[in-house]
Design an enzyme around this catalytic site. Structure first.
Site, mmCIF file in Angstrom:
data_model
loop_
_atom_site.group_PDB
_atom_site.id
_atom_site.type_symbol
_atom_site.label_atom_id
_atom_site.label_comp_id
_atom_site.label_asym_id
_atom_site.label_seq_id
_atom_site.Cartn_x
_atom_site.Cartn_y
_atom_site.Cartn_z
ATOM 1 N N HIS A 217 -0.094 -103.043 32.306
ATOM 2 C CA HIS A 217 -0.803 -103.704 33.400
ATOM 3 C C HIS A 217 -2.037 -102.912 33.804
ATOM 4 O O HIS A 217 -3.112 -103.471 34.040
ATOM 5 C CB HIS A 217 0.123 -103.849 34.618
ATOM 6 N N ARG B 27 -4.251 -118.654 23.272
ATOM 7 C CA ARG B 27 -3.076 -118.208 22.529
ATOM 8 C C ARG B 27 -1.830 -118.498 23.349
ATOM 9 O O ARG B 27 -1.775 -118.194 24.542
ATOM 10 C CB ARG B 27 -3.180 -116.717 22.231
ATOM 11 N N ASN C 157 -5.545 -105.556 15.486
ATOM 12 C CA ASN C 157 -4.728 -104.468 16.040
ATOM 13 C C ASN C 157 -3.332 -104.455 15.427
ATOM 14 O O ASN C 157 -2.887 -103.456 14.848
ATOM 15 C CB ASN C 157 -4.620 -104.604 17.563
ATOM 16 N N ASP C 158 -2.609 -105.576 15.586
ATOM 17 C CA ASP C 158 -1.259 -105.632 15.031
ATOM 18 C C ASP C 158 -1.277 -105.625 13.515
ATOM 19 O O ASP C 158 -0.409 -105.016 12.868
ATOM 20 C CB ASP C 158 -0.529 -106.884 15.538
ATOM 21 N N CYS D 103 -10.261 -111.356 16.280
ATOM 22 C CA CYS D 103 -10.200 -111.207 17.741
ATOM 23 C C CYS D 103 -9.608 -109.865 18.179
ATOM 24 O O CYS D 103 -9.268 -109.693 19.340
ATOM 25 C CB CYS D 103 -9.396 -112.352 18.365
#
Length: 744
Positions: free
Chosen positions: A354, A497, A619-620, A667
């Site tokens: 967060h 998404r 990223n992933d 993205c």
């Protein structure tokens, strides 16, 4: 033996300072191995310094120094491996230090203390009789050294920052890029919810103290709600509203009062009530109710802070601070007026925590995973936060501060220069147009000049409104949020998404506990297992979009064709129901999938028969290709999107999508990095989506390069040995173009 290891490790970790820890350590090791001498040498710059001993001359501590090229201790440091000798005197590297009075010892066993490839020191045990230490003794000492490494590093850093005159460097994981210079304000690590049970000397006085603390807390939460309401962040407002309700006399606020009336001090009352309810909630089976314990803990700590250190957050308006805390929750971060908060540093938390999300929304530099920073006495010390490079410098020299101030001024000047062209198209000198989109999750990220300069929203993270709620948002609540997104983007495309939680993005009211969450129940897997939630979200997106052509729907974490088929069935169900019952002219949006599970690349021919586009989540994808958890400080240095293998995969993905007629974009973070944007566009990617802070810079860059030159660079990059070589290649190219400053 395991108990001995545990006892020694715990004792050292709880020691007040490095010297006390080392003195304790040599005594306990000497007893555990039943030897005659134990000593510890700590690496100080390029020298090993005798820092503690039980068996050598005590006066030698701090005075015996050697380089790693000297003696057997130096050899252990040099080789970074254990040495076990029956008679040390027979070894050619043996060197006697007369001031240590070690002439009587023959047997020698030494092991290095290493933390994340960094040598910290050497543990040595010695004995007068010439004998080889056993394999068990050697294994024990090596295990102990490995277990102690983190504690020794933390205590060493703590010792280094005791004085203001000595600069010390901490490393962490960048969560939001940027540079800040300010004094540190340490919060969150020093106030425990577990307060001593203390009776009130005067109940009336304690009730007044409690009332004042609760009132201050309520005012803070109210001010925060108003602030974010003005900024149209209803998701964040919901957090503060829920906490405010808990302060009512009919809720926890009344429980606090009744506890004081029974004779307890205000601090004890908050502690007793909070811990009692937390225990009750955590014992319940319902996951939502169980997770509400975090709200009670959060509120209790806020009221305690107003009791124990009420003026801690009263800061000089002209002196911004860098917040240093264990794990900054959203409300703690938001309690600071933007002008007073220069940056954020946390010991825990990942790039999608967060605090990291809000830091990016507010444009604040943030660093996470900075181990042992709270134990290092840096409160009120001058610090330089270079979140772009993952560095925190404590007590920097005047020269370093001056250099960073110049860098900050130059960075601001560059940003103004970039912003002058943000409304112009990102077109290379040889006429190649690259469409630049922004990634967003908070509404405030869309209401800015930067967002107006984007070609659209390439990734709207719908999980962020979910994460900032206290429950699953209803269909009407989601429609309201999504409608605001479309309105703010004003006719440009929006890729939404579907809910992507799990891994490093848990929902507070829907906890998912797994041994390996990044390979677990997350993304589309969770949505398909809960069609009641998935259908509500799809319906909300479709209704918010109405008759327009703005919406594109994106599925996360897709790993097989069956998942796409099931998702399309639910989509068709929701679409037909709405078209029949609500809006006969309802537009049918494009449908796409994330390419982040590597195996999906080899089924793109089947994917193309079902969906309209693919969006690469770099990223992933990178962490799955390299088997590296980017949020794990121990291995995060191995996470490298410029690894030649990753680059080749990205190029193959583009070529296959072109072959099968699939639209494709990127993205992930790589799209917003200057080097990444250059390589991706050279491959042929023409849609890049990034955090809004990178948009103006990337637009400026693309307008000053030639695509034919980038394609030649790409061919070199694909054949390089490692990511570091690739980055050096791009750095040299930008330097030749006079654009080196864009990498800062």
């Amino acid at each position: 033996m395991l108990n001995t290891l545990r006892d020694i490790t715990q004792a050292v970790a709880s020691a007040g300072d490095l010297d006390a820890a080392l003195e304790l350590l040599v005594k306990q090791i000497k007893t555990a191995i039943a030897t005659e001498c134990c000593s510890i040498y700590i690496l100080d710059k390029d020298e090993l310094v005798l820092s503690a001993t039980d068996g050598l001359e005590p006066a030698a501590v701090g005075n015996v120094r050697m380089s790693i090229t000297e003696g057997l201790v130096g050899l252990v440091a040099q080789r970074e491996e254990a040495i076990n000798l029956a008679d040390a005197r027979q070894h050619p590297r043996f060197k006697l230090f007369p001031e240590a009075a070690e002439e009587e010892y023959r047997a020698f066993l030494a092991v290095p203390i290493i933390y994340q490839k960094q040598l910290l020191g050497v543990i040595v045990v010695q004995q007068a009789s010439a004998r080889q230490f056993s394999e068990g003794e050697e294994a024990f000492l090596m295990t102990l050294a490995a277990q102690l490494a983190m504690a020794v590093r933390g205590l060493k850093q703590k010792a280094s920052v005791k004085g203001r005159e000595k600069q010390i460097l901490f490393q962490g994981t960048p969560a939001s890029n940027g540079i800040a210079i300010a004094h540190a304000l340490v919060l969150g690590g020093e106030i425990s919810l577990q307060q001593p049970n203390r009776k009130a000397a005067d109940i009336k006085v304690e009730l007044e103290r409690l009332s004042t603390a609760v009132s201050r807390c309520r005012n803070n939460l109210g001010n925060l709600s108003q602030r974010f309401d003005r900024e149209q962040d209803q998701e964040v407002v919901a957090i503060f509203s829920a906490l405010t309700l808990l302060l009512d006399d009919s809720s926890l606020g009344g429980e606090y009062i009744r506890e004081v009336e029974q004779g307890w001090s205000a601090e004890s009352a908050i502690s007793r009530v909070s811990l009692r309810y937390i225990e009750q909630f955590q014992s319940m089976d319902d996951p939502y109710i169980k997770e509400r314990a975090s709200d009670i803990r959060d509120l209790g700590q806020k009221v305690l802070r107003q009791l124990i250190e009420p003026d801690r957050l009263v800061l000089d308006s002209d002196k911004p601070v860098i917040l240093v805390t264990k794990e900054a929750d959203t409300t703690l971060l938001a309690e600071f007026p933007r002008a007073k908060l220069a940056g954020i540093v946390t010991e825990l938390g990942g790039v999608n925590s967060h605090a990291a999300i809000l830091a990016r929304a507010l444009g604040l530099p943030a660093l996470t995973g900075v181990q042992q920073v709270l134990a290092s006495n840096i409160d009120k010390k001058m610090v330089v936060l270079n979140a772009t490079r993952g560095q925190l410098m404590v007590s920097p020299s005047v020269a370093v501060v001056s250099e960073y101030r110049s860098l900050l001024n130059a960075e601001k000047a560059l940003q103004r220069q970039y912003m002058q062209e943000v409304h112009l198209p990102a077109q290379t000198l040889d006429g190649e147009r690259v469409n630049l989109f922004i990634n967003a999750g908070l509404l405030s990220g869309l209401a800015s000049e930067l967002a107006e300069g984007a070609d659209g929203v390439g990734l709207y993270r719908t999980e962020i409104p979910f994460m900032l709620q206290q429950r699953f948002p209803s269909e009407s609540e989601q429609i309201k949020v999504y409608s605001q997104v479309f309105k703010l983007v004003a006719g440009r495309p929006v890729v939404m998404r579907t809910l992507d939680v799990g891994g490093d993005k848990p929902l507070p009211y829907f906890p998912i506990k797994e041994d390996n969450p990044f390979l677990g129940w997350r993304g589309i897997r969770m949505s398909l297992d809960h069609p009641e939630l998935f259908l509500v979200q799809i319906r909300a997106m479709l209704q918010a979009n109405g008759n327009s052509e703005q919406l594109k729907i994106l599925l996360p974490m897709v790993s097989n064709i069956e998942e796409i088929d099931h998702a399309l069935e639910y989509f068709e169900q929701a679409y037909q129901e709405l078209k029949s019952d609500v809006n006969p002219d309802l537009s049918k949006p494009q449908f796409g999938v994330m390419l982040e599970v590597p195996a999906l690349l080899y089924q793109l021919d089947e994917v193309a028969k079902r969906v309209d586009f693919v969006s690469v989540g770099s990223n992933d994808l990178t962490q799955y290709l390299l088997a590296v958890d980017r949020n794990n400080p121990r291995v995060s240095s191995l996470f490298d999107s410029y690894h030649p293998g990753v680059l080749r995969y990205l190029k193959s993905a583009l070529e296959l999508c072109q072959q099968y007629g699939l639209g494709i974009s990127v993205c992930g973070e790589m799209a917003g990095e200057p080097s990444g944007a250059l390589l991706l566009s050279a491959m042929g990617y023409r849609e890049l989506s990034m955090n809004q802070g990178a948009l103006a810079k990337i637009n400026y860059l693309m307008r000053r390069v030639r695509m034919d030159e980038l394609q030649a660079l790409l061919q070199q990059a694909l054949n390089m040995r490692c990511g570091a070589d690739v980055r050096e290649l791009l750095r040299d190219y930008l330097g030749e173009k006079g654009l080196a400053a864009i990498l800062n």
